[in-house]
Design an enzyme around this catalytic site. Sequence first.
Site, PDB file in Angstrom:
ATOM      1  N   ASN A  37     -12.984  69.930 -42.200  1.00  0.00           N
ATOM      2  CA  ASN A  37     -13.024  69.044 -41.032  1.00  0.00           C
ATOM      3  C   ASN A  37     -11.701  69.032 -40.266  1.00  0.00           C
ATOM      4  O   ASN A  37     -10.673  68.628 -40.808  1.00  0.00           O
ATOM      5  CB  ASN A  37     -13.350  67.624 -41.528  1.00  0.00           C
ATOM      6  N   HIS A 122     -24.089  55.434 -46.571  1.00  0.00           N
ATOM      7  CA  HIS A 122     -22.978  54.659 -46.001  1.00  0.00           C
ATOM      8  C   HIS A 122     -23.470  53.484 -45.185  1.00  0.00           C
ATOM      9  O   HIS A 122     -23.858  53.664 -44.028  1.00  0.00           O
ATOM     10  CB  HIS A 122     -22.179  55.521 -45.026  1.00  0.00           C
ATOM     11  N   ARG A 147     -22.744  52.505 -50.085  1.00  0.00           N
ATOM     12  CA  ARG A 147     -21.315  52.307 -49.890  1.00  0.00           C
ATOM     13  C   ARG A 147     -21.154  51.233 -48.812  1.00  0.00           C
ATOM     14  O   ARG A 147     -21.910  51.211 -47.835  1.00  0.00           O
ATOM     15  CB  ARG A 147     -20.699  53.618 -49.422  1.00  0.00           C
ATOM     16  N   TYR A 159     -11.656  52.769 -40.739  1.00  0.00           N
ATOM     17  CA  TYR A 159     -12.295  53.869 -41.450  1.00  0.00           C
ATOM     18  C   TYR A 159     -13.670  53.462 -42.007  1.00  0.00           C
ATOM     19  O   TYR A 159     -13.802  52.389 -42.609  1.00  0.00           O
ATOM     20  CB  TYR A 159     -11.420  54.360 -42.639  1.00  0.00           C
ATOM     21  N   ASP A 221     -14.807  52.753 -50.361  1.00  0.00           N
ATOM     22  CA  ASP A 221     -13.804  53.811 -50.214  1.00  0.00           C
ATOM     23  C   ASP A 221     -12.526  53.225 -49.625  1.00  0.00           C
ATOM     24  O   ASP A 221     -12.517  52.735 -48.493  1.00  0.00           O
ATOM     25  CB  ASP A 221     -14.373  54.897 -49.274  1.00  0.00           C
ATOM     26  N   GLU A 247     -13.177  53.982 -54.508  1.00  0.00           N
ATOM     27  CA  GLU A 247     -12.795  55.382 -54.292  1.00  0.00           C
ATOM     28  C   GLU A 247     -11.439  55.509 -53.617  1.00  0.00           C
ATOM     29  O   GLU A 247     -11.097  54.696 -52.744  1.00  0.00           O
ATOM     30  CB  GLU A 247     -13.876  56.019 -53.405  1.00  0.00           C
ATOM     31  N   GLU A 273     -11.815  63.845 -53.313  1.00  0.00           N
ATOM     32  CA  GLU A 273     -12.446  64.610 -52.234  1.00  0.00           C
ATOM     33  C   GLU A 273     -11.458  65.542 -51.534  1.00  0.00           C
ATOM     34  O   GLU A 273     -11.859  66.550 -50.972  1.00  0.00           O
ATOM     35  CB  GLU A 273     -13.138  63.695 -51.220  1.00  0.00           C
ATOM     36  N   ARG A 294     -14.614  63.376 -57.438  1.00  0.00           N
ATOM     37  CA  ARG A 294     -15.190  63.375 -56.097  1.00  0.00           C
ATOM     38  C   ARG A 294     -15.199  64.729 -55.398  1.00  0.00           C
ATOM     39  O   ARG A 294     -15.541  64.822 -54.210  1.00  0.00           O
ATOM     40  CB  ARG A 294     -14.394  62.380 -55.228  1.00  0.00           C
ATOM     41  N   HIS A 323     -18.633  64.750 -53.222  1.00  0.00           N
ATOM     42  CA  HIS A 323     -18.435  64.391 -51.817  1.00  0.00           C
ATOM     43  C   HIS A 323     -19.608  64.910 -50.980  1.00  0.00           C
ATOM     44  O   HIS A 323     -19.979  66.078 -51.102  1.00  0.00           O
ATOM     45  CB  HIS A 323     -17.132  65.089 -51.391  1.00  0.00           C
ATOM     46  N   ASP A 327     -19.602  66.250 -43.007  1.00  0.00           N
ATOM     47  CA  ASP A 327     -18.791  67.475 -42.873  1.00  0.00           C
ATOM     48  C   ASP A 327     -19.002  68.441 -44.040  1.00  0.00           C
ATOM     49  O   ASP A 327     -18.453  69.544 -44.029  1.00  0.00           O
ATOM     50  CB  ASP A 327     -17.307  67.189 -42.630  1.00  0.00           C
ATOM     51  N   TRP A 413      -4.510  58.105 -43.514  1.00  0.00           N
ATOM     52  CA  TRP A 413      -5.752  57.717 -42.819  1.00  0.00           C
ATOM     53  C   TRP A 413      -6.885  57.565 -43.812  1.00  0.00           C
ATOM     54  O   TRP A 413      -7.041  58.348 -44.719  1.00  0.00           O
ATOM     55  CB  TRP A 413      -6.146  58.758 -41.763  1.00  0.00           C
TER      56      TRP A 413
END
Length: 413
Positions: A37, A122, A147, A159, A221, A247, A273, A294, A323, A327, A413
């Site tokens: 990504n 999600h 999640r 996020y 997460d 996570e 991840e 992950r 994961h 993406d 991030w």
Amino acid sequence: MQIVSAEVVVTSPGRNFVTLRVTTEDGVTGLGDATLNGRELAVRSYLDDHVVPLLLGSDASRIEDTWQYLYRGAYWRRGPVTMAAVAAVDTALWDIKAKYAGMPLYQLLGGACRTGALAYGHASGRDVPELLDSVRAHLEQGYRAVRVQTGIPGFDSVYGVAASRAGGGERYDYEPARRAVGPVPRPAVETWDTRAYLRHLPTVFEAVRAEFGPELPLLHDGHHRMTPIQAARLGKDLEPYDLFWLEDATPAEDQAALRLIRRHTTTPLAIGEVFNSVHDYTTLLSERLIDYVRSAVTHAGGVTAMRKLLDLAAVYGVRSGMHGPTDISPVGMAAALHLDLAVHNFGIQEYMRHSARTLEVFRTSYRFEDGLLHPSDTPGLGVELDVGAAARFPYQQAYLPVSRLRDGTVHDW
Ligand code: CS2
Ligand code: MG
């Protein structure tokens, strides 16, 4: 089983994907996902300029040897670009081998250990009422684990939180990479404050448990944003809400930091991840500092490397949680599902559904039913790439956002 051609297809049916397609002298094709990504073209170049020329004329049946040749033979090993490229070759060769065998890949990996892979989706909301609606919508879509991510009062964009319900409908799609615009395209910048997040999050889980009861597996997460002591505190604060996992609490390349978190909380931890090698996990696994791995097939060196990583994790009682955001292409998702079925230490599979446009390019055969994902019994991975459709969606530069604290300091991030 000689390889006669290999091409890299970069396409953007709603978001960017990098796919390797390998063809043998018998006309059998195999696919591998190499999507990284925001750095897609670096992987394309690595494959086109340095890997594809080495594949031509070689024997597609020699999967382990090819893996070692590309990993060890390059001298410069590991790293996300290299390992995404190695992963794509490895996955394509497994796809080919399974097609020659006339079997779905999970059969070559030892056969099914379960009837399907428990998936989580999600749920998100800019505030708690919107989040509760999103959890409800996920349950209606069949998810049996979710999640949970929410906005934080005072912050525009956080996020994991979809900007709006896609098309005003029941889907709450979260897609972090944004199309880069302007004369010098740059990633979007988001403002972050960990203390505000730590204050708010327990109230969110309290509301979700009050609405949906104690049974529903809930995940969260932290996206690498806490220090170890902040993560320890959050883990403790969330214990009453019985999370399935927390996570990426800290940037986990500092593996030893996890000792501190683990000393303070029984909230299960998931990490990895952004890792791309089993070597990123040695302290985490041998000291039993995490509960779930992950990594994805796409970023950790393919089916071969992921199987070895999960076998090592099994020795320490650690389970898989591969994961699976958008993406990870449908090719990477299918590869994950075959492993999910075949390994004993499966835990859960992340599953964000791909858009209809993406599924025009990637013809999938896996199914999502009653909260479980099922790879199909089609020989190979069970995904085909429509190259003509892919060509209709050219690459579009897009980046993941960058975080800054209120004073402008760059933050994870
Ligand atoms: C995430 C991803 O799915 C997850 O757990 O952390 O959405 C992540 O932000 C993206 O894969 C980044 O490419
Ligand atoms: Mg994550």
